[in-house]
Design an enzyme around this catalytic site. Structure first.
Site, PDB file in Angstrom:
ATOM      1  N   LYS A   1      -7.604  -1.209  -9.713  1.00 35.02           N
ATOM      2  CA  LYS A   1      -8.266  -1.860  -8.582  1.00 35.02           C
ATOM      3  C   LYS A   1      -9.517  -1.078  -8.190  1.00 35.02           C
ATOM      4  O   LYS A   1      -9.451   0.144  -7.960  1.00 35.02           O
ATOM      5  CB  LYS A   1      -7.317  -1.933  -7.379  1.00 35.02           C
TER       6      LYS A   1
ATOM      7  N   TYR B   1      -2.409   5.712  -5.192  1.00 31.45           N
ATOM      8  CA  TYR B   1      -3.491   6.670  -5.388  1.00 31.45           C
ATOM      9  C   TYR B   1      -2.951   7.825  -6.229  1.00 31.45           C
ATOM     10  O   TYR B   1      -1.742   8.096  -6.226  1.00 31.45           O
ATOM     11  CB  TYR B   1      -4.005   7.221  -4.055  1.00 31.45           C
TER      12      TYR B   1
ATOM     13  N   THR C   1      -5.581   2.328  -7.494  1.00 27.01           N
ATOM     14  CA  THR C   1      -6.901   2.243  -6.861  1.00 27.01           C
ATOM     15  C   THR C   1      -7.777   3.354  -7.415  1.00 27.01           C
ATOM     16  O   THR C   1      -7.434   4.540  -7.322  1.00 27.01           O
ATOM     17  CB  THR C   1      -6.783   2.359  -5.338  1.00 27.01           C
TER      18      THR C   1
ATOM     19  N   SER D   1       0.819  -1.205   0.000  1.00 27.55           N
ATOM     20  CA  SER D   1       0.000   0.000   0.000  1.00 27.55           C
ATOM     21  C   SER D   1       0.854   1.258   0.000  1.00 27.55           C
ATOM     22  O   SER D   1       1.898   1.327   0.653  1.00 27.55           O
ATOM     23  CB  SER D   1      -0.904   0.010   1.235  1.00 27.55           C
TER      24      SER D   1
ATOM     25  N   HIS E   1     -13.542  -2.440  -2.404  1.00 27.95           N
ATOM     26  CA  HIS E   1     -12.714  -1.904  -1.318  1.00 27.95           C
ATOM     27  C   HIS E   1     -13.097  -2.520   0.028  1.00 27.95           C
ATOM     28  O   HIS E   1     -13.081  -1.863   1.069  1.00 27.95           O
ATOM     29  CB  HIS E   1     -12.849  -0.380  -1.261  1.00 27.95           C
TER      30      HIS E   1
END
Length: 356
Positions: A216, A113, A139, A90, A240
């Protein structure tokens, strides 16, 4: 665990209906075993984007792993490598992406992100490339943060000594708009995430990196087709973990229509609700190349660090092997839609509910 940290992991948006439905929708699917098949040898190995894996189960990107264990994402990375599978790290990890990469050999992907400051986003991508990550997972379902009422009640914030490690060297540029001490996680997202992101961002990202890009958070078959057209290497069917739009379709219910829309042109993965080895068979039967797990490995991490995560992966692989044998499907290539019982026209299901 501290109650607020537990709630951050366990909780979801709104009434948490989508969180529950991710698990329940998998339970509604029924397997159709084949008999008199030689299952004296069951092989769970597969490939994802050409990367050999010991099983079609990967670690999803989850934030703030040090809330569960002091070694955080580094421990999870070692467990994934030891199990012969892949971790998606992440962006908002509590270990830097370089620390995660150096923790263990083996393939890894980097989740991203798009931030309001595109230069920061580009720097993260460059760091991931330099550290040997093999794909970027963008994402796309978080332009804003879903209303996570447990976090709101707890005024969730990171405890002293735990931070967003990848941003440690960017403090001067983030102080004005970042996550200052005492502010909530929702304030951080509002201040930093770019809510104006469109498909242009995928074009920009693909021009900024040589790595394959996986989207994603895709639930719509129309979005899946557009991802193919835009040059994505894959999509992850995901809501999510129920943490964004409460009432959104369960991941497994969205999967068949997405897989059909993609038509084998790019790889399709899925996360959301995977709790048993048999769940993995169901996802593969409906078009997923592999699945990702989030909360299950976090509980393993909280219980026993690296060994806890490895134990979770070992349990799932053992269950998958047994379920494949009992279903008469000795390899992932043998798992297709015929492994799932047809649903009747009036039975609950999302777009792509099965019939034959």
């Amino acid at each position: 665990m501290e109650p607020a940290a537990w709630d951050y992991y366990a909780g979801a948006a709104g009434d948490e209906r989508t969180l529950a439905d991710n698990v329940e929708a998998l339970g509604r699917l029924k397997l159709v075993p084949r008999v008199l098949v030689d299952v004296s040898r069951v092989d769970t190995s597969t490939t994802v984007l050409g990367e050999p894996l010991s099983m079609p189960i990967m670690l999803a990107p989850t934030a703030f792993n040090k809330l569960a264990h002091p070694e955080g994402e580094a421990a999870a990375a070692r467990a994934a490598a030891g199990a012969g599978t892949l971790m998606v790290a992440s962006t908002i990890a509590t270990c830097t992406l370089e620390e995660i990469a150096s923790a263990a050999p083996g393939p890894r992907w980097f989740q991203l992100y798009i931030y309001k400051d595109r230069a920061i986003t580009a720097e993260l991508v460059a760091r991931a490339e330099a550290a040997g990550y093999r794909a970027i997972v963008l994402t796309v379902d978080t332009p804003l943060l879903g209303r996570r009422e447990r976090d709101a009640r707890n005024n969730f914030m990171l405890p002293p000594g735990i931070g967003i490690a990848n941003f440690a060297g960017l403090r001067d540029r983030l102080d004005a708009t970042g996550w200052p001490p005492g502010s909530s996680f929702s304030a951080y997202v509002h201040n930093l995430f770019d809510a104006s992101v469109t498909w242009e961002a995928l074009d920009w990202l693909r021009a900024s990196t040589t790595l394959p890009v996986v989207l994603k958070g895709v639930l719509s078959p129309d979005d899946a087709m557009r991802a193919v057209e835009a040059g994505a290497a894959g999509v992850i069917v995901s809501n999510h973990g129920g943490r964004q739009l409460d009432g959104a379709i369960a991941s497994i219910d969205a999967l068949p229509a997405v897989a059909e829309a993609v038509g084998g042109r790019i790889e399709v993965l899925m996360d959301g609700g995977i709790r048993r080895g048999a769940d993995v068979i169901k996802a593969l039967a409906l078009g997923a190349r592999a699945v990702l797990i989030g909360r299950p490995y976090l509980w393993g991490l909280a219980a026993n660090g690296e060994q806890g995560v490895r134990h979770v992966l070992d349990i799932l692989r053992g269950e998958l092997e047994l379920a494949m044998a009992l279903a008469g499907r000795p390899t992932p290539a043998d798992i297709d839609r015929s492994a799932i019982a047809a649903r009747s026209a009036g039975e609950h299901g999302g777009p792509g509910a099965l019939s034959r």
